[in-house]
Design a protein around this motif. Structure first.
Motif, PDB file in Angstrom:
ATOM      1  N   ALA A 173       0.828  -1.203   0.000  1.00 53.01           N
ATOM      2  CA  ALA A 173       0.000   0.000   0.000  1.00 53.01           C
ATOM      3  C   ALA A 173       0.867   1.260   0.000  1.00 53.01           C
ATOM      4  N   ARG A 174       2.000   1.197   0.646  1.00 51.00           N
ATOM      5  CA  ARG A 174       2.964   2.306   0.666  1.00 51.00           C
ATOM      6  C   ARG A 174       4.334   1.716   0.342  1.00 51.00           C
ATOM      7  N   PRO A 175       4.637   1.584  -0.935  1.00 50.03           N
ATOM      8  CA  PRO A 175       5.865   0.883  -1.319  1.00 50.03           C
ATOM      9  C   PRO A 175       7.149   1.537  -0.840  1.00 50.03           C
ATOM     10  N   ASP A 176       7.079   2.801  -0.402  1.00 48.11           N
ATOM     11  CA  ASP A 176       8.284   3.467   0.072  1.00 48.11           C
ATOM     12  C   ASP A 176       8.489   3.303   1.575  1.00 48.11           C
ATOM     13  N   THR A 177       7.627   2.507   2.237  1.00 51.40           N
ATOM     14  CA  THR A 177       7.636   2.413   3.695  1.00 51.40           C
ATOM     15  C   THR A 177       7.842   0.980   4.161  1.00 51.40           C
ATOM     16  N   VAL A 178       8.668   0.846   5.174  1.00 52.66           N
ATOM     17  CA  VAL A 178       8.813  -0.441   5.853  1.00 52.66           C
ATOM     18  C   VAL A 178       8.098  -0.314   7.195  1.00 52.66           C
ATOM     19  N   THR A 179       7.348  -1.336   7.561  1.00 47.78           N
ATOM     20  CA  THR A 179       6.692  -1.378   8.866  1.00 47.78           C
ATOM     21  C   THR A 179       7.415  -2.407   9.707  1.00 47.78           C
ATOM     22  N   ILE A 180       7.857  -1.983  10.879  1.00 45.40           N
ATOM     23  CA  ILE A 180       8.607  -2.858  11.770  1.00 45.40           C
ATOM     24  C   ILE A 180       7.809  -3.020  13.054  1.00 45.40           C
ATOM     25  N   VAL A 181       7.458  -4.255  13.387  1.00 46.26           N
ATOM     26  CA  VAL A 181       6.748  -4.549  14.630  1.00 46.26           C
ATOM     27  C   VAL A 181       7.791  -4.956  15.655  1.00 46.26           C
ATOM     28  N   VAL A 182       7.938  -4.154  16.697  1.00 44.73           N
ATOM     29  CA  VAL A 182       8.896  -4.445  17.764  1.00 44.73           C
ATOM     30  C   VAL A 182       8.123  -5.071  18.914  1.00 44.73           C
TER      31      VAL A 182
END
Length: 192
Positions: free
Chosen positions: A10-19
């Protein structure tokens, strides 16, 4: 606990990191994977929850691997539980604030933190929650969760704060209780 990395289409320029891959973090990671997004948890589980440098190292490794411009961090981590001592919670807050400060300094507007806070900890002294701004923690856990929230806004970190209510827990007064269980018990006692 660990870290999950998502390269959201959905946002190819973004990485989502779950800590923090405990109860909530794991559920979030599984839901994102269920929606068809690529998820990577390999190589991000072996670090120390006692060291902000260790956590930062893993987050930075994930950012390099993902090769994305922007970062969303979902912080569902914590060493201490509802019954954590003031000292334990203060140490956890210091670790959290060190990690967030470093990421904010390095990435600025390209960094957003999603904090999974605690409705049960923040509103523990409330019989019924009718005003989200009226906080009433009874334990160090709730007090330090609020400090995390204040820290984000005071520092100007782009953030979203979610006060999660535990939907599980024992109904015995001697054990951990989820907020939903407490509200149901209160409603039953009011009806009598």
């Amino acid at each position: 606990m660990g870290i999950a990395v998502h390269r959201l289409r959905a946002r190819p320029d973004t990485v989502t990191i779950v800590v923090g891959l405990g109860l909530l973090g794991n559920a979030i990671a599984k839901r994102i994977a269920f929606l068809g997004e690529p998820v990577d948890v390999t190589g991000y589980r072996d670090f120390s929850w006692n060291s902000s440098e260790s956590i930062l190292g893993e987050i930075q490794k994930a950012i390099r691997t993902a090769d994305r411009e922007n970062m969303e961090v979902i912080w569902s981590a914590g060493r201490s539980g509802f019954s954590g001592s003031n000292r334990d919670m203060e140490e956890e807050f210091n670790l959290f604030s060190n990690v967030v400060d470093c990421l904010h300094r390095e990435y600025g507007k390209r960094f957003t933190l999603n904090l999974l806070s605690s409705a049960g900890g923040v509103y523990e002294d409330r019989r019924n929650v009718t005003d989200v701004g009226h906080i009433a923690p009874l334990r160090p856990y709730g007090f330090w969760k609020i400090q995390q929230e204040y820290f984000l806004t005071d520092r100007g970190v782009s953030n979203r704060i979610y006060r999660i209510a535990s939907v599980y827990g024992a109904t015995s007064s001697k054990e951990r209780q989820g907020l939903i269980d407490v509200l149901i018990r209160n409603a039953r006692s009011d009806a009598n």
